[in-house]
Structure formats: structure tokens, C-alpha cells
Design a protein around this motif. Sequence first.
Motif, PDB file in Angstrom:
ATOM      1  N   LEU A  36       9.514  -2.316  -5.077  1.00 48.15           N
ATOM      2  CA  LEU A  36       8.401  -1.203  -4.773  1.00 48.15           C
ATOM      3  C   LEU A  36       8.088  -0.516  -5.949  1.00 48.15           C
ATOM      4  O   LEU A  36       6.948   0.213  -6.072  1.00 48.15           O
ATOM      5  CB  LEU A  36       8.573  -0.334  -3.393  1.00 48.15           C
ATOM      6  N   GLY A  37       8.823  -0.435  -6.943  1.00 51.60           N
ATOM      7  CA  GLY A  37       8.394   0.350  -8.243  1.00 51.60           C
ATOM      8  C   GLY A  37       8.901   1.766  -7.883  1.00 51.60           C
ATOM      9  O   GLY A  37       9.907   1.906  -7.198  1.00 51.60           O
ATOM     10  N   GLU A  38       8.064   2.665  -8.315  1.00 54.02           N
ATOM     11  CA  GLU A  38       8.540   4.183  -8.141  1.00 54.02           C
ATOM     12  C   GLU A  38       7.653   4.802  -7.210  1.00 54.02           C
ATOM     13  O   GLU A  38       6.587   4.185  -6.885  1.00 54.02           O
ATOM     14  CB  GLU A  38       8.395   4.922  -9.309  1.00 54.02           C
ATOM     15  N   ASN A  39       8.091   6.121  -6.557  1.00 55.65           N
ATOM     16  CA  ASN A  39       7.369   6.825  -5.420  1.00 55.65           C
ATOM     17  C   ASN A  39       6.124   7.184  -6.234  1.00 55.65           C
ATOM     18  O   ASN A  39       6.219   7.758  -7.321  1.00 55.65           O
ATOM     19  CB  ASN A  39       8.149   7.755  -4.935  1.00 55.65           C
ATOM     20  N   LYS A  40       5.163   7.208  -5.724  1.00 52.48           N
ATOM     21  CA  LYS A  40       3.843   7.572  -6.113  1.00 52.48           C
ATOM     22  C   LYS A  40       3.221   8.943  -5.976  1.00 52.48           C
ATOM     23  O   LYS A  40       2.522   9.589  -6.628  1.00 52.48           O
ATOM     24  CB  LYS A  40       2.566   6.633  -6.008  1.00 52.48           C
ATOM     25  N   VAL A  41       3.535   9.913  -4.845  1.00 52.23           N
ATOM     26  CA  VAL A  41       3.376  10.891  -4.245  1.00 52.23           C
ATOM     27  C   VAL A  41       4.456  11.731  -3.998  1.00 52.23           C
ATOM     28  O   VAL A  41       5.606  11.098  -3.565  1.00 52.23           O
ATOM     29  CB  VAL A  41       2.090  10.750  -3.261  1.00 52.23           C
ATOM     30  N   CYS A  71       0.684  -1.292   0.231  1.00 54.36           N
ATOM     31  CA  CYS A  71      -0.122  -0.002  -0.002  1.00 54.36           C
ATOM     32  C   CYS A  71       0.858   1.153   0.013  1.00 54.36           C
ATOM     33  O   CYS A  71       0.272   2.386   0.289  1.00 54.36           O
ATOM     34  CB  CYS A  71      -0.941   0.052   1.405  1.00 54.36           C
ATOM     35  N   PHE A  72       2.103   1.121  -0.134  1.00 58.24           N
ATOM     36  CA  PHE A  72       3.096   2.301  -0.214  1.00 58.24           C
ATOM     37  C   PHE A  72       2.900   3.358  -1.392  1.00 58.24           C
ATOM     38  O   PHE A  72       2.409   3.141  -2.352  1.00 58.24           O
ATOM     39  CB  PHE A  72       4.384   1.776  -0.136  1.00 58.24           C
ATOM     40  N   LEU A  73       3.061   4.692  -0.920  1.00 61.90           N
ATOM     41  CA  LEU A  73       2.592   5.771  -1.711  1.00 61.90           C
ATOM     42  C   LEU A  73       4.254   6.510  -1.965  1.00 61.90           C
ATOM     43  O   LEU A  73       4.544   6.796  -3.000  1.00 61.90           O
ATOM     44  CB  LEU A  73       1.746   6.505  -1.127  1.00 61.90           C
ATOM     45  N   GLN A  74       5.035   6.508  -0.792  1.00 65.14           N
ATOM     46  CA  GLN A  74       6.330   7.171  -0.809  1.00 65.14           C
ATOM     47  C   GLN A  74       7.230   6.441   0.314  1.00 65.14           C
ATOM     48  O   GLN A  74       6.654   6.264   1.430  1.00 65.14           O
ATOM     49  CB  GLN A  74       6.248   8.719  -0.648  1.00 65.14           C
ATOM     50  N   GLY A 107      10.217  11.178  -2.274  1.00 67.96           N
ATOM     51  CA  GLY A 107      10.838   9.902  -1.414  1.00 67.96           C
ATOM     52  C   GLY A 107      12.057   9.611  -2.165  1.00 67.96           C
ATOM     53  O   GLY A 107      12.506  10.281  -3.200  1.00 67.96           O
ATOM     54  N   ASP A 108      12.881   8.389  -1.463  1.00 67.76           N
ATOM     55  CA  ASP A 108      14.111   8.239  -1.815  1.00 67.76           C
ATOM     56  C   ASP A 108      13.763   7.249  -3.313  1.00 67.76           C
ATOM     57  O   ASP A 108      12.865   6.502  -3.405  1.00 67.76           O
ATOM     58  CB  ASP A 108      14.694   7.159  -0.844  1.00 67.76           C
ATOM     59  N   GLN A 122      12.815   1.770  -0.642  1.00 70.10           N
ATOM     60  CA  GLN A 122      13.114   0.526  -0.089  1.00 70.10           C
ATOM     61  C   GLN A 122      11.947  -0.015   0.555  1.00 70.10           C
ATOM     62  O   GLN A 122      10.971   0.479   1.198  1.00 70.10           O
ATOM     63  CB  GLN A 122      14.284   0.604   0.977  1.00 70.10           C
ATOM     64  N   PRO A 123      11.955  -1.360   0.616  1.00 65.63           N
ATOM     65  CA  PRO A 123      10.689  -2.030   1.119  1.00 65.63           C
ATOM     66  C   PRO A 123      10.826  -2.384   2.539  1.00 65.63           C
ATOM     67  O   PRO A 123      12.016  -2.384   3.054  1.00 65.63           O
ATOM     68  CB  PRO A 123      10.436  -3.372   0.327  1.00 65.63           C
ATOM     69  N   PHE A 124       9.876  -2.437   3.327  1.00 69.28           N
ATOM     70  CA  PHE A 124       9.923  -2.862   4.803  1.00 69.28           C
ATOM     71  C   PHE A 124      10.284  -4.491   4.680  1.00 69.28           C
ATOM     72  O   PHE A 124      11.096  -5.187   5.759  1.00 69.28           O
ATOM     73  CB  PHE A 124       8.652  -2.744   5.479  1.00 69.28           C
TER      74      PHE A 124
END
Length: 624
Positions: A235-240, A79-82, A221-222, A226-228
Motif C-alpha cells: 500500500l505504500g505509506e499512510n497518507k493522512v 483508495c486507502f488513506l490510512q 496509521g500502522d 496492511q492491505p485488505f
Amino acid sequence: MNTYFAGEYDVAVIGAGHAGIEAALAAARLGCKTAVFTINMDAVGNCPCNPSIGGTAKGHLVREIDALGGEMGKTADECFLQSRMLNRGKGPAVHSLRAQIDRRKYADTMKRKLELEPNLELRQAEITDIRQIDSGYELTTKMLAVFKCKTVIIATGTYLGGRIFVGEISYESGPDGIFAATRLGKSLKELGLPLRRFKTGTPARVLRRSIDFSDLEIQKGDEPPQPFSYETESLGENKVDCYISWTNEETKQIILDNIHRSPLYTGEIEGVGPRYCPSLEDKIVRFSNKPRHQLFIEPCGLNTEEMYLQGMSSSLPEEVQLKFYHTIKGLENCIIMRPAYAIEYDCVDPMAMNATLEFKNFEGLFGAGQFNGSSGYEEAAAQGLIAGINAAQKVLGKEPFILTRDNSYIGTLIDDLVTKGANEPYRMMTSRSEYRLVLRQDNADERLTPLGHKIGLITDERYESFLNKQELKRREFERLRSTVISPTKEVNQILVSRETSEISTGVRLIELMKRPQLDYKALAPIDSGRPNLDANIFEQVEIEIKYEGYIQKQQKQVEQMRKLEEKHLPVDFDYTQITGLRLEAQEKLNKIKPLNIGQASRISGVSPADISVLLIWLAQKKKG
């Protein structure tokens, strides 16, 4: 009115927030018939405060939860956004991952995982009464359904006796307008649990299109993020993007002019609030000389226009909130979608528990999360995981599972709670761990995945992957030790460019890596034999090389503490019988019943002299 028998469970979890989710999943995955009860099915996995997972020290907890086989890290990745790594400018001990998440997607994903888990039933029901019976506990719902359970985990969050405050207005409620659990608290008091009142709060949510972003500082974002979870490949790319703004003197004056309307200062709120996450009015009063305070404007999700104002918690009246928000750059015309509020709730004194999170005087009854006096999603999830594991271990007749201060932040968190207590909502920080250099987030799997596999939450397939990673890491160390770099012109040019001395004879690669000015990136042009490994392996190897002396020093401290932890104390013993202990020490030791000398040494009120008396007493007892 007549009750009716509705079923039996090995493990019952009251509450489906971050603690309840991890507890229920762990118990079910370990083979126990499990039920998780929630007041509202739409509140499962809710993030009523900030739309993020992780942060300083909290990122460590999420990595450890994942390393043991918990779910928070995986779901945050989904569910990550950034994503950003905090504290990059400091040493690796305090590097902590933080991710903006889509809060509704996170809740929906967690709810779906509970629904699909074998051995687990998700039920919408308010538990109003809990009674101890010969075979465990009897739970009664508001609808008069009765469930018999061998073990129970209380993970009520801020719902237990919840009361909302906005200025002069107050009313019974849980977070986000969901009704509170008003009757269970009375039942717990009658049972004999030591309850008290705590308080927390949250900022307003504002409409995105009412914000002027043109002059705001952008916080990206970086890349790559990096994922948890150790199981998430990418994770692909930052979305926001997120944004930064500041309060000013006008903001401060409006708050001071209306401080008499804050329930924090009128005495309406009895509960103790979090020191490390204060409301804006609290910050204005406590730091009166500070001209401004930072705030972060963060999206709550991809499919909502709600923006979260981190750092702007308040319990002032709604019209006052609107006034001071409108003084802030970018928010001059903002529209409040949800006002900020404070919430007061019942929680328990965690010193009534063992390190397993089982109550000392109530076998089979466990607590987790904010009910235990902590603050934060990550602290809650960590406790839920341990409570769920130990409830299952008890049902299955297995040894309790206890993490320690020297092997995890989770162990530090729980030890602090059950040994020192919590006079305010407890928040995990890197400074709370005396072993933080060996408890880094990058090596959480190395420390805890073997334990997770032994318990049964880490699959054989994942464990084989972990062992393979450890072997690749070992080989990389061997390669660095055996690879000799010759003193060529190219090599010395690189060394000089990095402001470190040239070499005149062959030098092993590991010796160059020890130099502060050099790292894997700088040495890449002359390291032709470097294998294609995961970036996390290179990170771990580099940290362990550069901080070798410090790590060894800390490991010696760990060994010294382990020797004290191995000196076990009797569980049921009256410490007034030991001559030489001060009265305060006798009182504290009888209240907490420490498992060993190490834990006894961390009890407030037990002095080094008292520990010496205990050690002499143990030695004499051993001689017979």
C-alpha cells in the motif's frame, strides 16, 4: 401512458451501493447478462456515512469477500488513506483491519469497474414497479421502460421510502440529498414482501480549515499499512492522520436542553435505529452518568476539505448541532459543510428468505444489504456477493451456494438474518461468531478461496498463487518441527531477557515458539535458517502454534455442529403434524422452514427439548 419494452436480462440488480455492486459484478463474472439500476449514476458506490472500510468484525467480512473473488477489498486498497489493525491488545480472533478511504475516489473506481465489466450494463433509472411473470420478473422504470428479467436482486439501501429528519424538518430523500425511491416500496408490498421501517443516521461534515488541531490527539496509521486484498502486494505509506477529541458537560447540557426537538424523542421517527451505532443524543440519554464521549475527526479524501466526525451522529436541528459542536475541543469555530441527519427507510424481514438470500415464496427474487435489515457497507457487500452468486447459479441451473457459520463470518451474518431475524439494523460483531478463533481474518483465503475458485470467481492464476502460499506455510511448519536449537549462551541470554526459562538440552524451534513470551521477532537472532516469506505466512504459523490447543477444541465444536447441519429437514413440511413439539416451536419452524437440525436449533423459540423431538422424528422417518 404507454410503456415500452427495453430489454431482457438474466440478472437485474436494483441499487448500485455496496450490495448492488458486488451482486452485479459476481453475476456478470459468472457469465450472466446483468443490469444494475441506480437512481443516480453519481451515487454508484457512494459512502454516505463514514469514509472508511473495515473495523471490528467488518474487516473479517472484507477479507472474506476478497477471498471469494469480490471487489470491496481491492477497491479499498486502491483508495486507502490510512490503515490500522484494531484490537491489537487482544487475541488474534478479534484483530480487525480498518482503513480510511478517499470516498469519492472509491465511488469513482467502483463505477468504472462496473462500466468496464463484460456482460454488465449500468443504467440510471428508478424502478417503480416489479411484477412476477412466468419467465421471471418484469421491471418498470419511472420512464415507463419495461425489462424482463429471469432473476432480480433488490439492494435499495436506505433509498426505499427514504425520509430525512433534522430537528423539526423532515422530507422525502435518500442519503446525500439524492431523491428517494418512493414508488417501489408500494409495489413490493403489493407483491407480498413483509416490509418494515428502520432508521439510521450520520454526523455532520465540517470544514478542515475551521478546525484547531493544535491540542487534539493525533491518531496515526500502522506502518507498514496492511492491505485488505490478498492480491495487493503493498500500500505504500499512510497518507493522512486522524484526530481524537471528546464531548464535555457543556455539550451534554445543550443536547439535554434541546432533546424535545429531536425527532427520536418526539415520535416523528417510527423506524428502529441501530443499537451499536446510536446518535449522540441517544448516547447522552442512555448513558446519562458518563461525563464525556469520544469522537474521531477523519478526512473524507485527499481532494476535499470535508472532515467526518465519527461518533457524532445526530438528528437535532442544525442550529443546535452548531452549538454543541462548538463546545468540543478543536471544533470551537468549526463550520458545518453538511449537517448531521437521521434517515428512515423501508426494509424487509429477512426471515422471509433462505440462506441463499432468495425469497422463500418468490423464486428468483433475492435481497441484499440494508434492504435485508443489516447496517454497514461491509455487511451489505457480503450479502450482495452471495445474492449475486446465487442468482447466477439459478440462471445457470447450478447448485445454490451457501456459506455456513463454521466456515465464515458471511455465513454467520446470513444465518443470523434468515434464522433469527433483525429487530433493529443488524451489525456484525466478533461476539456473534461462536467459532471466531478458527474464523480469523488472517486465514480467510485458506477457508474460502478454494470455494471461490470452484464457483468461478477466483482465476486459475490466483488459485495457483494461493496453493503456493499454502505449500510455503506447510514447509515452514516442517522447518520449525525439525530445527533444533542448542543451549548456547546466546540462546539462554535471549530467553532470560524475555522472562522465560533457559534450556539445558536441544529444543525444537516449534517448542520455543509455543512459549507465550517468545515470537518470530524475539527468535530472529538464533533462527539463522529462516526463509524470506510473506509476513502473513509468519503471522498465521505463529497464531496456529500458540493457540493450537484452543483451535483444536473449537474445531471439535465445529464438527459437532456439522453433524447437526447434516441432518436435513424437509423444505415443505407442516410441523404441526409432529406430536410433542410445543406450539411456539411449530409456529417458528413453519415460518422459517429450516434446512437442517443445526439451523432449527438456532431459532428463537425452539428449545433443546423441541430439537430432541425433531431428532427422534427424523430417526423414525429414516427407518420408514
